[in-house]
Design an enzyme around this catalytic site. Structure first.
Site, short mmCIF file in Angstrom:
data_model
loop_
_atom_site.label_atom_id
_atom_site.label_comp_id
_atom_site.label_asym_id
_atom_site.label_seq_id
_atom_site.Cartn_x
_atom_site.Cartn_y
_atom_site.Cartn_z
CD1 TRP A 193 30.68 40.04 53.82
CD2 TRP A 193 30.19 39.03 55.87
NE1 TRP A 193 29.09 40.60 53.91
CE2 TRP A 193 28.82 39.43 55.21
CE3 TRP A 193 30.13 37.91 56.38
CZ2 TRP A 193 27.72 39.63 54.95
CZ3 TRP A 193 28.79 37.72 57.25
CH2 TRP A 193 27.11 38.05 56.46
CG HIS A 246 32.47 38.78 48.90
ND1 HIS A 246 31.98 37.92 47.37
CD2 HIS A 246 33.00 37.78 49.75
CE1 HIS A 246 31.94 36.81 48.03
NE2 HIS A 246 32.48 36.85 48.85
NE ARG A 305 44.26 46.22 66.89
CZ ARG A 305 43.25 46.82 65.62
NH1 ARG A 305 42.44 46.71 64.91
NH2 ARG A 305 43.84 47.63 65.02
NE ARG A 318 33.05 34.29 50.47
CZ ARG A 318 34.02 33.42 50.38
NH1 ARG A 318 34.28 32.46 50.73
NH2 ARG A 318 34.80 34.41 50.10
CG HIS A 320 24.21 42.30 40.11
ND1 HIS A 320 23.99 41.05 39.70
CD2 HIS A 320 25.68 42.70 39.49
CE1 HIS A 320 25.70 40.91 38.90
NE2 HIS A 320 26.18 41.99 39.42
C1 LIG Z 1 35.09 28.88 48.04
C2 LIG Z 1 35.87 30.44 47.79
C3 LIG Z 1 37.59 30.19 48.15
C4 LIG Z 1 38.51 31.03 48.62
N1 LIG Z 1 39.65 30.41 48.81
C5 LIG Z 1 40.31 31.58 48.42
C6 LIG Z 1 41.65 31.56 48.66
O1 LIG Z 1 42.58 30.80 49.43
N2 LIG Z 1 42.59 32.55 48.69
C7 LIG Z 1 42.27 34.21 48.79
O2 LIG Z 1 42.60 35.09 48.52
N3 LIG Z 1 41.01 34.55 48.12
C8 LIG Z 1 40.07 32.57 48.19
N4 LIG Z 1 39.08 32.76 47.93
C9 LIG Z 1 38.45 34.38 47.79
C10 LIG Z 1 38.25 34.73 46.98
O3 LIG Z 1 39.54 34.73 45.37
C11 LIG Z 1 37.32 36.12 46.22
O4 LIG Z 1 38.30 37.30 46.34
C12 LIG Z 1 36.27 36.34 46.76
O5 LIG Z 1 35.15 35.06 46.65
C13 LIG Z 1 36.05 37.23 46.33
O6 LIG Z 1 35.12 37.41 44.76
P1 LIG Z 1 34.61 38.03 44.28
O7 LIG Z 1 35.92 39.14 43.68
O8 LIG Z 1 33.88 38.12 42.79
O9 LIG Z 1 33.38 40.09 44.68
P2 LIG Z 1 33.90 40.62 44.83
O10 LIG Z 1 35.07 41.70 44.98
O11 LIG Z 1 31.81 41.88 45.40
O12 LIG Z 1 33.43 41.22 43.56
C14 LIG Z 1 32.31 41.35 42.51
C15 LIG Z 1 32.35 41.15 40.91
O13 LIG Z 1 33.19 42.31 40.67
C16 LIG Z 1 33.64 42.83 39.55
N5 LIG Z 1 35.16 43.13 40.37
C17 LIG Z 1 35.42 43.89 42.44
N6 LIG Z 1 36.33 43.98 42.18
C18 LIG Z 1 36.95 44.02 40.68
C19 LIG Z 1 38.23 44.57 40.42
N7 LIG Z 1 39.74 45.15 41.01
N8 LIG Z 1 38.67 43.74 39.06
C20 LIG Z 1 37.85 43.32 38.50
N9 LIG Z 1 36.45 43.31 38.06
C21 LIG Z 1 36.09 43.11 39.57
C22 LIG Z 1 33.90 41.03 39.83
O14 LIG Z 1 33.16 40.02 38.21
C23 LIG Z 1 33.66 40.34 40.49
O15 LIG Z 1 32.80 38.32 40.60
C24 LIG Z 1 37.78 32.24 48.01
C25 LIG Z 1 36.37 32.39 47.41
C26 LIG Z 1 36.04 30.92 47.94
C27 LIG Z 1 34.35 31.40 47.94
#
Ligand SMILES: Cc1cc2nc3c(=O)[nH]c(=O)nc-3n(C[C@H](O)[C@H](O)[C@H](O)COP(=O)(O)OP(=O)(O)OC[C@H]3O[C@@H](n4cnc5c(N)ncnc54)[C@H](O)[C@@H]3O)c2cc1C
Length: 229
Positions: free
Chosen positions: A82, A85, A167, A194, A185
């Site tokens: 979680w 994100h 812990r 998810r 959004h």
């Molecule tokens: C099925 C699944 C498997 C996964 N497996 C792995 C794994 O093996 N190892 C691992 O480390 N992670 C894993 N993840 C995590 C994944 O890589 C993302 O970190 C996570 O899903 C958060 O997504 P997000 O960055 O889109 O979300 P958020 O952090 O909520 O960001 C939302 C959107 O905001 C923008 N954003 C936010 N921050 C930035 C930034 N700093 N730069 C540019 N744009 C940004 C992007 O457009 C992003 O899509 C997995 C996720 C899923 C769903």
């Protein structure tokens, strides 16, 4: 309408607070063409049509004018996923401040499954995996291991070891609690990832609970989101 949904044996998602609704999305979108200020609930067909248009065409910013705060109780391994994100705001219980209760997650018999052969990170559920004898052994091992961890945790605390060190022996299955705030959004972004079958089953269940709670705040937007999944 209930604002709390129980998840698994000891977890839950509670909708603590919200700001805005479907009308907030419509108002924000209509400011583009300088429309008149509007009071009242969103009931007009044109509002639903506009929300649907915004969703389909990725005009995402109006959805950011709805905000939701959840209280979540979930296992630590769910929080690990979680907290990836980054668009959410979080406050979590601190095991440096307080002693954690003996609450840990044990999956249901039918949710153990087997390692997937086509996807390295997934598990598969099918009839052959619902083997009660096997499940009894697996669940016994998980339960005993978690109980032993908590026995050690309590022993360390009794011995005067600081909470922040004690812990470190607790398992990933330990339940934790947090407040988490997000706009609609970014909630949809979270749910897209998810609720997907590739996400771990446990976080899918929490995602579904949040979607149900969000429907009580912005039903039209949530319906458009579900249709686009
Ligand atoms: C099925 C699944 C498997 C996964 N497996 C792995 C794994 O093996 N190892 C691992 O480390 N992670 C894993 N993840 C995590 C994944 O890589 C993302 O970190 C996570 O899903 C958060 O997504 P997000 O960055 O889109 O979300 P958020 O952090 O909520 O960001 C939302 C959107 O905001 C923008 N954003 C936010 N921050 C930035 C930034 N700093 N730069 C540019 N744009 C940004 C992007 O457009 C992003 O899509 C997995 C996720 C899923 C769903």
């Amino acid at each position: 309408m209930t604002k709390i949904i129980d998840v698994f044996d000891k977890g839950y998602v509670r909708l603590v607070d919200s700001m805005g609704n479907d009308l907030s999305i419509v108002r924000a979108a209509r400011v583009s063409y300088n429309s008149e200020w509007r009071e009242g609930a969103t009931s007009e067909k044109s509002d639903a049509k506009l929300i649907s248009y915004l969703m389909k065409n990725h005009h995402t910013s109006p959805f950011e004018h709805v905000s939701l705060t959840f209280e979540v109780k979930a296992p630590l391994f769910v929080f690990r996923q979680w907290h990836r994100h980054r668009t959410w705001s979080y406050n979590e219980v601190s095991a440096r401040y307080t002693r954690l209760p003996e609450d840990f997650y044990v999956p249901g018999c039918d949710k153990i499954g087997v390692q997937s052969t086509h996807n390295k990170q997934m598990r598969e559920f099918h009839d052959a995996t619902v083997d009660t004898a096997r499940a009894r052994v697996v669940l016994g091992l998980i339960k005993t291991q978690c109980e032993d961890c908590f026995i050690s945790y309590r022993a360390l605390l009794r011995a005067g070891v600081p909470r922040e060190i004690a812990r470190t022996v607790l398992p990933l299955a330990t339940y934790s609690k947090m407040f988490a705030t997000v706009d609609l959004h970014n909630l949809f972004g979270f749910l897209r990832l998810r609720l997907h079958e590739h996400a771990q089953y446990e976080i899918q269940v929490y995602a579904q609970a949040m979607l149900e709670l969000a429907k009580t705040v912005a039903p039209v937007a949530c319906e458009c989101f579900v249709q686009g999944l």
